[in-house]
Design an enzyme around this catalytic site. Structure first.
Site, PDB file in Angstrom:
ATOM      1  N   SER A   1      12.719  16.562  16.724  1.00 42.94           N
ATOM      2  CA  SER A   1      13.769  17.355  17.365  1.00 42.94           C
ATOM      3  C   SER A   1      14.876  17.607  16.351  1.00 42.94           C
ATOM      4  CB  SER A   1      14.330  16.559  18.536  1.00 42.94           C
ATOM      5  OG  SER A   1      15.584  17.085  18.922  1.00 42.94           O
ATOM      6  N   SER A   2      15.595  18.704  16.527  1.00 42.44           N
ATOM      7  CA  SER A   2      16.661  19.021  15.563  1.00 42.44           C
ATOM      8  C   SER A   2      17.830  18.036  15.659  1.00 42.44           C
ATOM      9  CB  SER A   2      17.155  20.452  15.766  1.00 42.44           C
ATOM     10  OG  SER A   2      17.647  20.616  17.065  1.00 42.44           O
ATOM     11  N   CYS A   3      17.857  17.187  16.688  1.00 42.46           N
ATOM     12  CA  CYS A   3      18.966  16.223  16.793  1.00 42.46           C
ATOM     13  C   CYS A   3      18.810  15.048  15.822  1.00 42.46           C
ATOM     14  CB  CYS A   3      19.112  15.715  18.211  1.00 42.46           C
ATOM     15  SG  CYS A   3      17.742  14.697  18.721  1.00 42.46           S
TER      16      CYS A   3
ATOM     17  N   TYR B   1      17.825   8.826  21.246  1.00 45.75           N
ATOM     18  CA  TYR B   1      16.658   9.719  21.149  1.00 45.75           C
ATOM     19  C   TYR B   1      16.388  10.076  19.687  1.00 45.75           C
ATOM     20  CZ  TYR B   1      13.902  13.980  22.057  1.00 45.75           C
ATOM     21  OH  TYR B   1      12.928  14.940  22.090  1.00 45.75           O
TER      22      TYR B   1
ATOM     23  N   LYS C   1      13.066   9.496  17.330  1.00 44.68           N
ATOM     24  CA  LYS C   1      12.349  10.611  16.694  1.00 44.68           C
ATOM     25  C   LYS C   1      12.287  10.427  15.174  1.00 44.68           C
ATOM     26  CE  LYS C   1      10.920  13.052  20.132  1.00 44.68           C
ATOM     27  NZ  LYS C   1       9.471  13.218  20.342  1.00 44.68           N
TER      28      LYS C   1
ATOM     29  N   HIS D   1      18.220  20.498  30.095  1.00 49.54           N
ATOM     30  CA  HIS D   1      18.936  21.131  28.988  1.00 49.54           C
ATOM     31  C   HIS D   1      19.728  22.333  29.511  1.00 49.54           C
ATOM     32  CE1 HIS D   1      15.810  18.959  26.612  1.00 49.54           C
ATOM     33  NE2 HIS D   1      16.857  18.728  25.853  1.00 49.54           N
TER      34      HIS D   1
HETATM   35  O1  GFB Z   1      20.990  21.571  26.114  1.00 49.31           O
HETATM   36  P1  GFB Z   1      21.948  20.451  26.136  1.00 49.31           P
HETATM   37  O2  GFB Z   1      21.954  19.595  27.342  1.00 49.31           O
HETATM   38  O3  GFB Z   1      21.733  19.493  24.926  1.00 49.31           O
HETATM   39  O4  GFB Z   1      23.441  21.038  25.981  1.00 49.31           O
HETATM   40  P2  GFB Z   1      22.124  19.402  23.362  1.00 49.31           P
HETATM   41  C1  GFB Z   1      23.769  22.011  25.036  1.00 49.31           C
HETATM   42  C2  GFB Z   1      25.213  22.460  25.221  1.00 49.31           C
HETATM   43  O5  GFB Z   1      25.312  23.195  26.447  1.00 49.31           O
HETATM   44  C3  GFB Z   1      26.236  21.337  25.326  1.00 49.31           C
HETATM   45  C4  GFB Z   1      26.432  22.742  27.192  1.00 49.31           C
HETATM   46  O6  GFB Z   1      27.399  21.715  24.629  1.00 49.31           O
HETATM   47  C5  GFB Z   1      26.512  21.267  26.827  1.00 49.31           C
HETATM   48  O7  GFB Z   1      27.786  20.729  27.129  1.00 49.31           O
HETATM   49  N1  GFB Z   1      26.231  23.037  28.619  1.00 49.31           N
HETATM   50  C6  GFB Z   1      26.967  23.916  29.343  1.00 49.31           C
HETATM   51  C7  GFB Z   1      25.329  22.482  29.448  1.00 49.31           C
HETATM   52  N2  GFB Z   1      26.582  23.909  30.627  1.00 49.31           N
HETATM   53  C8  GFB Z   1      25.555  23.033  30.724  1.00 49.31           C
HETATM   54  C9  GFB Z   1      24.736  22.606  31.811  1.00 49.31           C
HETATM   55  O8  GFB Z   1      24.891  23.023  32.962  1.00 49.31           O
HETATM   56  N3  GFB Z   1      23.762  21.703  31.527  1.00 49.31           N
HETATM   57  C10 GFB Z   1      23.566  21.208  30.251  1.00 49.31           C
HETATM   58  N4  GFB Z   1      22.567  20.343  30.037  1.00 49.31           N
HETATM   59  N5  GFB Z   1      24.347  21.586  29.216  1.00 49.31           N
HETATM   60  C11 GFB Z   1      20.093  17.826  23.451  1.00 49.31           C
HETATM   61  C12 GFB Z   1      19.886  16.396  23.099  1.00 49.31           C
HETATM   62  O9  GFB Z   1      21.343  18.106  22.979  1.00 49.31           O
HETATM   63  O10 GFB Z   1      19.221  18.715  22.807  1.00 49.31           O
HETATM   64  C13 GFB Z   1      18.465  16.022  23.030  1.00 49.31           C
HETATM   65  O11 GFB Z   1      20.629  15.609  23.973  1.00 49.31           O
HETATM   66  C14 GFB Z   1      17.596  17.054  22.335  1.00 49.31           C
HETATM   67  O12 GFB Z   1      18.380  14.816  22.357  1.00 49.31           O
HETATM   68  C15 GFB Z   1      17.873  18.437  22.831  1.00 49.31           C
HETATM   69  O13 GFB Z   1      17.792  17.011  20.959  1.00 49.31           O
HETATM   70  C16 GFB Z   1      17.117  19.508  22.082  1.00 49.31           C
HETATM   71  O14 GFB Z   1      21.627  20.590  22.602  1.00 49.31           O
HETATM   72  O15 GFB Z   1      23.577  19.092  23.176  1.00 49.31           O
END
Ligand code: GFB
Length: 312
Positions: free
Chosen positions: A108-110, A137, A141, A180
């Site tokens: 994953s890119s994280c 996570y 990875k 996500h």
């Molecule tokens: O996709 P996401 O949950 O994960 O959130 P990450 C990406 C961005 O979207 C963050 C915002 O800045 C969130 O605060 N966001 C806005 C929201 N509204 C929402 C919402 O309703 N739901 C969610 N979920 N986010 C994950 C990692 O990071 O990415 C994992 O935690 C993994 O480990 C994955 O690497 C690909 O991109 O921040």
């Protein structure tokens, strides 16, 4: 890999695994094997060993993982690190023991440092501290990447690793707490539209940048790499992305337009932003001859259609 090769897709019901299954079937691979979570607990070493000894797969796509969005990662870090470490270690070790010809591990890119220069080149791995919200996570990875690397180094295996950017598409998790951002916003805008709500709430400032790749493109890239390249060609791992990113605010506007919601967007600043940007450098991937095909707009439209078909 030939069309009769015995190929095991671990995690075939998930976002990536189900796309891999569709892609392999569409290319006439006819000897595919799958196990549901109930049939095979991948965190159970003995069960995994018995499965590999019995089935003797020749090729393995390791797409099984515990995944989730920013809040799930931040809330359940013990589960994210434990389950992912167990799944990877069990499958990679059993693949070595049973003489698997080639394995593809999905990272994953994280895995990259929180404040690494952008775009993220493969060599930036382990050059700085990780983003706190998904450190558990990411550490799991990174361990998976290094398992592949060191098994190749010591045992001469052919285990390749790929680092996808943020993925989306059919069979994603649309649960608002654990998903996500992409599936969460598709659902939120849809529900707000059908319920005539005045606003949709998005988490954080909307300022972080994210790069999005449709999972059918991801599956296409994985099969392409498995068919054509070995660990010597790829090196430790290769990024898989589109090379372009947008802010979460822009993404929200785009989804709002595609769904046809007419109200306002409000920001919930009590929720975390996560890493400010994670744009992948795709120079290595391009040099291997692959590029994404599905535009973000088309991909979101298709995902929205899929979501609507599921809730009918
Ligand atoms: O996709 P996401 O949950 O994960 O959130 P990450 C990406 C961005 O979207 C963050 C915002 O800045 C969130 O605060 N966001 C806005 C929201 N509204 C929402 C919402 O309703 N739901 C969610 N979920 N986010 C994950 C990692 O990071 O990415 C994992 O935690 C993994 O480990 C994955 O690497 C690909 O991109 O921040």
């Amino acid at each position: 890999m030939d069309k009769r090769s015995k190929i095991y897709v671990a995690g075939h019901r998930g976002l990536v695994g189900s796309a891999l299954k569709r892609k392999l079937e569409s290319k006439d691979y006819s000897n595919l094997i799958f196990r549901t979570h109930r049939e095979l607990d991948l965190t159970n070493q003995q069960a995994v060993n018995e499965f590999f000894e019995r089935e003797k797969p020749e090729y393995v796509f390791l797409a099984a993982a515990k995944v989730g969005g920013i809040l799930a990662n931040n809330t359940y870090p013990a589960e994210f690190i434990y389950e992912n470490l167990m799944i990877e270690a069990n499958i990679i070790h059993a693949s070595y023991k049973c003489g698997v010809k080639k394995l593809l591990f999905l990272g994953s890119s994280c895995i990259y440092p929180k404040l690494a220069p952008q775009p993220l080149k493969e060599e930036y791995l382990l050059t700085g501290p990780l983003e706190e919200t998904n450190e558990a996570y990411a550490v799991a990875k990174i361990a998976g990447i290094r398992l592949c690397k060191h098994y190749n180094q010591q045992y001469g295996t052919n285990f390749i690793s790929v680092m996808p950017t943020n993925l989306y598409g059919p069979n994603d998790n649309f649960d608002l707490e654990t998903s996500h951002v992409m599936p969460a916003l598709v659902r939120k805008f849809h529900e707000a539209k059908v319920n005539n709500e005045p606003e949709v709430v998005i988490w954080g400032t909307g300022k972080p940048y994210r790069e999005f790749l449709h999972v059918d493109d991801m599956a296409d890239a994985c099969v392409y790499l498995m068919e054509n390249f070995n660990t010597d060609d790829i090196g430790e791992f290769v990024n898989i992305g589109v090379g372009k990113d947008i802010t979460i605010g822009e993404l929200a506007e785009l989804i709002k337009e595609i769904v046809g919601f007419k109200g306002e967007i409000r920001k919930d600043l009590s929720k975390p932003d996560g890493t400010p940007q994670k744009l992948l450098d795709i120079t290595k991937l391009s040099s291997l001859g692959w590029k994404a095909n599905i535009s973000l707009k088309d991909g979101i439209r298709q995902t929205y259609e899929w979501y609507q078909s599921q809730i009918k």
